[in-house]
Design a protein around this motif. Sequence first.
Motif, short mmCIF file in Angstrom:
data_model
loop_
_atom_site.label_atom_id
_atom_site.label_comp_id
_atom_site.label_asym_id
_atom_site.label_seq_id
_atom_site.Cartn_x
_atom_site.Cartn_y
_atom_site.Cartn_z
N LEU A 90 16.67 -7.66 -4.98
CA LEU A 90 16.93 -6.36 -5.60
C LEU A 90 18.27 -5.85 -5.09
N PRO A 92 20.45 -3.57 -3.35
CA PRO A 92 20.05 -2.57 -2.35
C PRO A 92 20.68 -1.20 -2.59
N PRO A 133 14.96 0.25 -3.02
CA PRO A 133 14.29 -1.02 -2.75
C PRO A 133 13.78 -1.12 -1.31
N GLN A 134 14.49 -0.43 -0.39
CA GLN A 134 14.08 -0.51 1.02
C GLN A 134 12.71 0.11 1.24
N GLN A 141 8.62 -5.44 -4.18
CA GLN A 141 9.99 -5.84 -4.53
C GLN A 141 9.96 -6.97 -5.55
N LEU B 157 21.90 -12.10 -5.13
CA LEU B 157 22.20 -10.85 -5.84
C LEU B 157 23.18 -11.09 -6.97
N THR B 160 21.58 -13.25 -9.73
CA THR B 160 20.68 -12.47 -10.57
C THR B 160 21.46 -11.62 -11.55
N GLN B 179 28.35 -2.89 -2.47
CA GLN B 179 27.88 -3.33 -1.16
C GLN B 179 29.00 -3.53 -0.18
N TYR B 254 23.64 -1.45 4.11
CA TYR B 254 22.50 -1.83 3.29
C TYR B 254 21.78 -3.02 3.92
N GLY B 255 22.57 -3.91 4.44
CA GLY B 255 22.01 -5.11 5.04
C GLY B 255 21.31 -5.93 3.97
N LEU B 257 17.96 -7.06 2.18
CA LEU B 257 16.62 -6.53 2.05
C LEU B 257 15.63 -7.50 2.66
#
Lengths: 350, 526
Positions: A90, A92, A133-134, A141, B157, B160, B179, B254-255, B257
């Motif tokens: 997803l 973020p 999403p977090q 998710q 990411l 996708t 990001q 954000y790192g 997920l």
Amino acid sequence: MANLSIQNLTKSFGGAPLLHDVSLTVDPGTLIAILGASGSGKTTLLRLIAGFERPDSGEIRIGGELVASDTICKRPELRGVGYVAQEGALFPHLSVADNITFGLKRAERRARHRVAELLELVGLPGAYAKRGPQELSGGEQQRVALARALAPGPKLLLLDEPFSALDAGLRAETREAVAAAIRAAGATAILVTHDQDEALSMGQRVGVLQNGRLAQISAPEALYRQPVSPELANFVGAAVFFPGQAIGPKVICALGALSLAGPAVHGSVEVMVRPEQIKVTNAPVPGSVRAIVNHVTFYGHDAVLRLAIVGAEPGDVTARIFSQSIPEPGSDVWLAVEGDVVAYAEPVSA
Amino acid sequence: MPGIALLSTRALRLPNPGLLAAAGLAAGLVLLPLGVTLADAAGAGWQMASALLLRPLVGELLVNTLLLIACTAVLCGVIGTAAAWAVERTDLPGKRLWGVLAVVPLAIPPFITSYAWISLDPGLENFAGALLVVTVSYYPLVYLPVAAALREMDPALEETARSLGNSVGSVFLRVALPQLRPALLGGMLLVALDVLVEFGAFALLRFRTFTTAIYSAYRAGFSGAEPALLAAVLLVLCIACLAAEYLVRGKAQYGRLARGTRRQAACYNAGRWKFLSPVGFALMALITIGVPLGMITYWLTQPSYAATSTVAYSLGSLLAAGWASLRLGVLGAILTLVLALPLGILSTRYDGWLVTLLERSAYLAQSIPGIVVALALVSLTVHSIRPLYQSTALLVIAYAIVFLPLALVSVRSALMQAQKRLEEGARSLGLNWLQVLLRVTLPLAAPGLGAAAALVFIAVVTELTATLLLAPIGTRTLATQIWADTSTLAFAAAAPYAAVLAVVSVAASWLLARRFGAATVFRPVP
């Protein structure tokens, strides 16, 4: 939704073949599972279909349109293929709703087109739309990732080990939700996984990739009951093997005379029996053989016995039984086989 | 039993008073210039302060400085991000080479770049010249973090996004850029901070910013109040930058997920850029590296009278300057490391508000420009500790204050190598603390501590501002010689010093980067 047809697909990387001569077709509205150990080439297959990699040779058609061959390679954004990555991937920096509408046109994005409908489809409350999403669990998710992939109405849906990062309880639940959503959307989908249970329970057909080759592709029951080779039998589930002699529709082995499934073979064979086919009783029944219990492993819902057949060549036989009445180690029991068994012609010894 | 276990953990968390005192001394020393500057500025009184600050000059300085910061940050942001994307995500030919060349400018001190450009074209004594020099010197500060962030990003990411119908350009704008924001903004704020602090490059270009104005006010012999007031304004700007950088970095990570096996990042077909972007990179390398090194080489081959003014140099004075730089570099590295060690041990082995406070105050020093430190030390010693004024000891202390944050980053990561559980394991095997230090901690931390010392050494050797203000009379370093000769337009005379300095800096940085990675050498971030 359209179907997928792959012909003689081959891909190697740095000289090492990843996929070799793979052909398969997927009918519209069905889910096919591709089962393979790590390194079997299953992810490569998906990446070739999605357009992230180019095939060396062979053809891929989506809905009848040629999208990849040794000369053509249509860009991934033009293929209309939905992709659900291993851990959802997803974005973020976007909310759940913005993730779901990511692949839509600007006007549809603004209008939050179908967000509520898609959330409902994957079994999530509509209030999740505003979350980040977090704030979601791993299973949630994955469901959002599925909704996002379904939103633009793809011709084909690719699922790359979508449940492998989830823990056991969540995995079963998410699997069911995802399978239901895919069915409801009427999508054509390919799921790759290394998990036998997952492949057998989710796929309407299941293909097994071994070392870049498609070893077998059939309905889950047929794959489990009549695998085409002993290696495949072992890979798809637990298996017990006995040497035997095939005569017509029957085979004679240490477990007695058993009826054969599939095409008859003759002469010396290797007989494959699934452990749950072996029934264990305290008293002899017609056709049963005597055995001694060597070891018991208790799993809760069932138990696995290691047994030695009296009078047979030394070697363990494994049987899986319900855990209600477990014999003591060392006790005498009687074994009988339920259902048909499979026999493989013995490999010619060199 | 649990009670005893709890007690012993607590006992371990209490730092040794000696260690605490040493760290407190280091942190106090670092904060000293801040205090002196604010005290001097406050000493001016309200009336004088408002008279001095509300002048057109201050307005001009503010406009000059802020405009330059904004333009530099944006330019560096665009160039650094484009370069990072090209190197990390496309199949352009020779990208490893371009990746290295994109970092090299950080090893060339900005005042050398300034010297090169102004000796090429004296017409660059304006805003455009200043923008050119700082942009080519500092764009790697954006390139490095953005390239690292691109490497860290989950490739799934971008894949996708493409499967959802986005072209490569659209993937960059909609997925990658959002990001990259923390890395990009953080890098741009570092550029802003460095532009605020820069003195030598602007002074040689005769471009007026706060640092150069503070210097001229000091040289003009005005009372301590005027330079101190200007310094206070500069300090406010610097601290604002540092605080913004801290916020950007802390908040917006954000790192990933999810964690899992990571595939190789995507590599897009550069298409028609495939042959255009190497040309761009080559042009950048020519501007950022070619001109400085080329101009030095050019002036080396010219007789000294070829420059506007004739100041001859002799081998003797070159050797003397080289020796002075070397000596100061070694002394500075030793003192800085000695001061950084207790802070490093404290912050890696203990926690609590006191430890955090000490560590933060050391990092605050990052935002105190060298010129402010030097000025504060001059003011302090002239008024209170006269014997220290213009002594080597004071200069070395100034170096330690300016470069403590730099050393602290490396010292901390070195001490992290010797993990606490290893030390505890050694204690349980019967070693006392001294044996643990000698047999476990130091052997593990030694390479990192060596790197910290080397970093400070390079920084001291290429330092100009504090050296200019604080060097004992008669002490000439490579940096001050370049400054003196370039100020009198004796470009050929400055060339040998510039050559030695550039070679030492580039070679030493190169060796360190090979051993420890470019990011840790060129911009250690706390």
